[in-house]
Design a protein around this motif. Structure first.
Motif, mmCIF file in Angstrom:
data_model
loop_
_atom_site.group_PDB
_atom_site.id
_atom_site.type_symbol
_atom_site.label_atom_id
_atom_site.label_comp_id
_atom_site.label_asym_id
_atom_site.label_seq_id
_atom_site.Cartn_x
_atom_site.Cartn_y
_atom_site.Cartn_z
ATOM 1 N N GLN A 134 0.950 -1.295 -0.032
ATOM 2 C CA GLN A 134 0.008 -0.036 0.146
ATOM 3 C C GLN A 134 0.903 1.169 0.009
ATOM 4 O OE1 GLN A 134 -3.279 0.159 3.068
ATOM 5 N NE2 GLN A 134 -4.035 -1.902 2.324
ATOM 6 N N GLN A 135 2.032 1.352 0.875
ATOM 7 C CA GLN A 135 2.834 2.466 0.739
ATOM 8 C C GLN A 135 3.431 2.618 -0.715
ATOM 9 O OE1 GLN A 135 3.025 5.160 1.990
ATOM 10 N NE2 GLN A 135 3.629 4.892 4.047
ATOM 11 N N ARG A 136 3.918 1.511 -1.200
ATOM 12 C CA ARG A 136 4.354 1.750 -2.905
ATOM 13 C C ARG A 136 3.324 2.136 -3.679
ATOM 14 N NH1 ARG A 136 6.796 -4.182 -3.166
ATOM 15 N NH2 ARG A 136 7.181 -3.590 -5.336
ATOM 16 N N VAL A 137 2.331 1.727 -3.388
ATOM 17 C CA VAL A 137 0.923 2.260 -4.030
ATOM 18 C C VAL A 137 0.843 3.986 -4.088
ATOM 19 C CG1 VAL A 137 -1.374 2.472 -4.689
ATOM 20 C CG2 VAL A 137 -0.251 0.217 -4.470
ATOM 21 N N ALA A 138 0.933 4.167 -2.902
ATOM 22 C CA ALA A 138 0.957 5.742 -2.439
ATOM 23 C C ALA A 138 2.344 6.291 -3.024
ATOM 24 C CB ALA A 138 0.902 5.894 -0.907
ATOM 25 N N MET A 139 3.415 5.820 -3.101
ATOM 26 C CA MET A 139 4.474 6.358 -3.781
ATOM 27 C C MET A 139 4.363 6.513 -5.361
ATOM 28 S SD MET A 139 7.179 6.689 -1.422
ATOM 29 C CE MET A 139 8.754 6.880 -2.394
ATOM 30 N N ALA A 140 3.716 5.387 -5.798
ATOM 31 C CA ALA A 140 3.439 5.449 -7.217
ATOM 32 C C ALA A 140 2.476 6.678 -7.668
ATOM 33 C CB ALA A 140 2.859 4.110 -7.770
ATOM 34 N N ARG A 141 1.406 6.648 -6.479
ATOM 35 C CA ARG A 141 0.475 7.852 -6.951
ATOM 36 C C ARG A 141 1.160 9.294 -6.937
ATOM 37 N NH1 ARG A 141 -4.473 7.198 -3.167
ATOM 38 N NH2 ARG A 141 -3.272 7.768 -1.651
ATOM 39 N N ALA A 142 2.058 9.322 -5.992
ATOM 40 C CA ALA A 142 2.715 10.704 -5.857
ATOM 41 C C ALA A 142 3.792 10.865 -6.921
ATOM 42 C CB ALA A 142 3.746 10.573 -4.664
ATOM 43 N N TRP A 143 4.471 9.901 -7.544
ATOM 44 C CA TRP A 143 5.418 9.862 -8.527
ATOM 45 C C TRP A 143 4.582 10.314 -9.693
ATOM 46 C CZ3 TRP A 143 5.829 7.375 -13.325
ATOM 47 C CH2 TRP A 143 6.865 7.296 -13.817
ATOM 48 N N SER A 144 3.363 9.870 -9.779
ATOM 49 C CA SER A 144 2.600 9.963 -11.153
ATOM 50 C C SER A 144 2.388 11.451 -11.232
ATOM 51 C CB SER A 144 1.471 9.190 -11.101
ATOM 52 O OG SER A 144 0.567 9.637 -10.217
ATOM 53 N N LEU A 145 2.134 12.385 -10.205
ATOM 54 C CA LEU A 145 1.984 13.770 -10.337
ATOM 55 C C LEU A 145 3.297 14.343 -10.689
ATOM 56 C CD1 LEU A 145 -0.423 13.863 -7.325
ATOM 57 C CD2 LEU A 145 -0.964 13.625 -9.747
ATOM 58 N N LYS A 146 4.432 13.817 -10.771
ATOM 59 C CA LYS A 146 5.783 14.744 -11.005
ATOM 60 C C LYS A 146 5.896 15.823 -9.967
ATOM 61 C CE LYS A 146 6.528 12.004 -14.531
ATOM 62 N NZ LYS A 146 5.702 10.710 -14.059
ATOM 63 N N PRO A 147 5.871 15.648 -8.602
ATOM 64 C CA PRO A 147 6.377 16.466 -7.810
ATOM 65 C C PRO A 147 7.491 16.973 -7.839
ATOM 66 C CG PRO A 147 6.000 14.337 -6.621
ATOM 67 C CD PRO A 147 5.756 14.360 -8.009
ATOM 68 N N GLN A 148 7.909 18.067 -7.570
ATOM 69 C CA GLN A 148 9.073 18.797 -7.114
ATOM 70 C C GLN A 148 9.606 18.307 -6.047
ATOM 71 O OE1 GLN A 148 7.334 22.381 -8.878
ATOM 72 N NE2 GLN A 148 9.350 22.716 -9.801
ATOM 73 N N VAL A 149 8.601 18.505 -4.933
ATOM 74 C CA VAL A 149 8.807 18.156 -3.479
ATOM 75 C C VAL A 149 8.171 16.949 -3.086
ATOM 76 C CG1 VAL A 149 9.036 19.105 -1.269
ATOM 77 C CG2 VAL A 149 9.332 20.774 -3.249
ATOM 78 N N LEU A 150 8.600 16.214 -2.196
ATOM 79 C CA LEU A 150 7.880 14.996 -1.566
ATOM 80 C C LEU A 150 8.039 15.135 -0.154
ATOM 81 C CD1 LEU A 150 6.581 12.373 -2.345
ATOM 82 C CD2 LEU A 150 8.590 11.379 -2.235
#
Length: 239
Positions: A134-150
């Protein structure tokens, strides 16, 4: 180096004015693009509130919190917020809410799942996955948005050692690969802080008591001489 955040005398208080709890007091600092900033300190010291302040989820009671105009950012929590949908749909929904057409969002969701090694689970119900998945899914969701800051709030605290290594490896890749995201993360795991951070901010009772490069925070006399409370925390003598 570009500044992504500037905080000036930022305070965060909760509750009625006559009984307000001071979660953060007079925080003044800057965070620059490319930094890996770890927030450390005992429970209740203000780490999570500071992350929420940076992400705009909690407004400052007083003072200022400024971010770079147009800054793209994403935040991960200790327990991911996943809907009772497929893994693919959980990621696609975030993209769709950002304005991506649904068909394109579903395709981009598969790319993001492949990035974190979960493409085979795209059709599974996201809530039926293990904590690490689940945490890796959340990481994928964040990565898909191409953020400059995590921004990450104890992202591996509830995971077993194997899942913890997998998530930590992804965080390292996101910070050092072609994405080169700026990281701001809260962690109780000082080993993790040593591995991931370039800078450490130590908070106590809502105040910043130390702000040092990671090598000085863990490896030199400066901490003991100038920041005794932080030194005791690192030694495990301050709870």
């Amino acid at each position: 180096m570009n500044r992504v955040y500037t905080l000036t005398d930022a305070c965060a208080h909760f509750g009625p004015p006559n009984r307000a709890v001071r979660a953060l007091s007079d925080i003044s600092l800057q965070i620059h693009a490319g930094e890996r900033v770890a927030l450390v300190g005992a429970n209740g010291c203000g780490k999570s509130t500071l992350l929420r302040l940076l992400h705009g989820l909690t407004p400052p009671t007083s003072g200022q919190v400024r971010s770079e105009p147009g800054l793209r950012q994403a935040m991960l929590f200790q327990k991911p917020h996943l809907m009772r949908l497929s893994v693919q749909a959980n990621i696609a929904l975030g993209l769709w809410l950002r304005g991506t057409p649904w068909v394109q969002a579903r395709v981009q969701a598969l790319t993001a799942l492949d990035r974190v090694g979960l493409l085979a689970l795209a059709r599974r119900n996201a809530r039926q996955l293990s904590g690490g998945q689940q945490q890796r899914v959340a990481m994928a969701r964040a990565w898909s948005l191409k953020p400059q800051v995590l921004l990450l709030d104890e992202p591996t605290a509830s995971l077993d050692p194997h899942a913890k290594r997998e998530v930590e490896s992804l965080i390292e890749e996101f910070a050092s690969g072609s994405e080169a995201m700026t990281l701001v993360f809260a962690s109780h795991n000082l080993g993790q802080v040593k591995r991931l951070a370039s800078r450490v901010i130590y908070l106590e009772q809502g105040r910043v008591l130390a702000d040092l490069p990671v090598q000085d925070f863990f490896g030199g006399p400066l901490l003991q001489q100038q920041y005794p409370a932080a030194h005791l925390f690192v030694k495990g003598e301050l709870v």
